[in-house]
Scaffold this motif. Structure first.
Motif, mmCIF file in Angstrom:
data_model
loop_
_atom_site.group_PDB
_atom_site.id
_atom_site.type_symbol
_atom_site.label_atom_id
_atom_site.label_comp_id
_atom_site.label_asym_id
_atom_site.label_seq_id
_atom_site.Cartn_x
_atom_site.Cartn_y
_atom_site.Cartn_z
ATOM 1 N N GLY A 226 -4.364 -2.927 5.123
ATOM 2 C CA GLY A 226 -4.721 -3.458 3.560
ATOM 3 C C GLY A 226 -6.361 -3.983 3.982
ATOM 4 O O GLY A 226 -6.765 -4.055 5.519
ATOM 5 N N LEU A 227 -7.100 -3.180 2.639
ATOM 6 C CA LEU A 227 -7.976 -4.271 2.886
ATOM 7 C C LEU A 227 -8.409 -4.692 1.736
ATOM 8 O O LEU A 227 -8.637 -5.242 0.560
ATOM 9 C CB LEU A 227 -9.167 -2.623 1.884
ATOM 10 N N SER B 54 -10.854 4.998 4.014
ATOM 11 C CA SER B 54 -10.666 4.157 3.270
ATOM 12 C C SER B 54 -10.304 4.823 1.737
ATOM 13 O O SER B 54 -10.971 5.632 1.510
ATOM 14 C CB SER B 54 -12.428 3.284 3.313
ATOM 15 N N TRP B 55 -9.672 4.021 1.386
ATOM 16 C CA TRP B 55 -9.171 4.156 -0.363
ATOM 17 C C TRP B 55 -9.605 3.506 -1.076
ATOM 18 O O TRP B 55 -9.074 2.049 -0.319
ATOM 19 C CB TRP B 55 -7.726 4.546 -0.335
ATOM 20 N N VAL C 289 0.566 -1.225 -0.143
ATOM 21 C CA VAL C 289 0.131 0.382 -0.072
ATOM 22 C C VAL C 289 1.433 1.134 -0.122
ATOM 23 O O VAL C 289 1.566 1.482 1.095
ATOM 24 C CB VAL C 289 -0.590 0.316 1.558
ATOM 25 N N ARG C 290 1.640 1.933 -1.391
ATOM 26 C CA ARG C 290 1.725 2.627 -1.019
ATOM 27 C C ARG C 290 1.135 4.294 -0.583
ATOM 28 O O ARG C 290 0.211 4.632 -1.672
ATOM 29 C CB ARG C 290 2.542 2.737 -2.660
ATOM 30 N N GLY D 12 -8.266 -2.374 -1.150
ATOM 31 C CA GLY D 12 -7.833 -0.869 -0.509
ATOM 32 C C GLY D 12 -7.195 -0.510 0.268
ATOM 33 O O GLY D 12 -6.361 -1.554 0.654
ATOM 34 N N ALA D 13 -7.832 0.456 1.206
ATOM 35 C CA ALA D 13 -6.916 0.695 1.702
ATOM 36 C C ALA D 13 -7.868 1.408 2.744
ATOM 37 O O ALA D 13 -8.387 1.980 2.672
ATOM 38 C CB ALA D 13 -5.430 1.692 2.333
ATOM 39 N N GLN D 14 -7.275 1.931 4.721
ATOM 40 C CA GLN D 14 -7.494 2.237 5.362
ATOM 41 C C GLN D 14 -6.830 2.673 6.385
ATOM 42 O O GLN D 14 -5.662 2.812 6.488
ATOM 43 C CB GLN D 14 -8.500 1.750 6.311
#
Length: 237
Positions: A167-168, A235-236, A145-146, A219-221
């Motif tokens: 990460g999601l 969240s992304w 996750v960048r 995705g990511a949080q």
């Protein structure tokens, strides 16, 4: 949240330039808040050490971030707006969009950062070999996750750490993470450097593990204060 930790005592030739502590991190319970590291000496490795405790991964609290006097901007839009228009708790962004985030860390209070998750990249299981995790990561696939951190406030954020990124998985659940003390060349996560004042930017990375090759990290949080409560994370996707 369960934590598995170990200590490496030797340097490794591939990827990990400085040996130290690593940890597999699982689900958070909403109460963890890793503290920022103190100013490193010239010989100290970058990054904040993972500290297992009886209740899981826990370090000294960094304190809660305080919104501006006007509160959170309820109409800031998808990109989080300019500095001063803080992202709403629970807000969702697209990859590449920026959230303006109030930021406190340890003794550093009243900061503001622009946080952008730029990409979620699939790695190779062989990437993890230098960490000597063995069966702990058998069958798992690393993702990187960048994200970019920019100081858009008036507070000097030197030596703080923006590390509350996870990460999601496709179902919205949290991917297992890996914390490494030292330099993992595939995915560098470092403290912000000296002189990290308004306008300064740094690229960061967090490791997330997919449980199998059939499941991707999508995705990511971000879950630092004031976005730590369940459902309040940014969240992304």
């Amino acid at each position: 949240m369960s934590t598995i930790s170990m200590r490496k005592s030797t340097l490794v030739a591939v990827g990990l330039a400085v040996a130290g502590t690593m940890a597999l991190t699982g689900c958070k319970n909403g109460n963890e808040d890793p503290a920022a590291p103190s100013a490193p000496s010239s010989s100290a490795p970058t990054g904040a050490p993972a500290s297992p405790s009886a209740g899981g991964y826990s370090e000294a609290p960094g304190g809660a971030a305080s919104p501006s006097a006007g509160g959170y901007n309820e109409t800031s839009g998808g990109t989080g707006g300019a500095a001063g228009a803080a992202a709403k708790p629970g807000q969702t962004f697209k990859l590449g969009e920026t959230a303006t985030v109030p930021f406190d860390s340890g003794n550093t209070k009243g900061g503001t950062i622009a946080l952008t998750v730029t990409a979620v990249e699939q790695g190779n299981p062989a990437d993890l070999a230098p960490l000597n995790l063995g069966d702990r990561v058998k069958g798992m696939v690393p993702y990187y996750v960048r994200y970019t951190v920019k100081n858009v406030g008036t507070v000097d954020l030197s030596f703080t750490s923006v590390s509350h990124i996870k990460g999601l998985l496709p179902d919205g659940s949290e991917a297992q993470g890996v914390s490494v003390i030292g330099k993992f060349e595939k995915c560098k996560e470092e403290s912000l450097p000296k002189g990290f004042t308004n306008g300064q930017t740094q690229q960061e990375c967090a490791i997330a593990l997919a449980p199998s090759a059939q499941t991707k990290v999508t995705g990511a949080q971000y879950w630092n204060n004031p976005y730590m409560s369940k459902g309040k994370e940014l969240s992304w996707k």
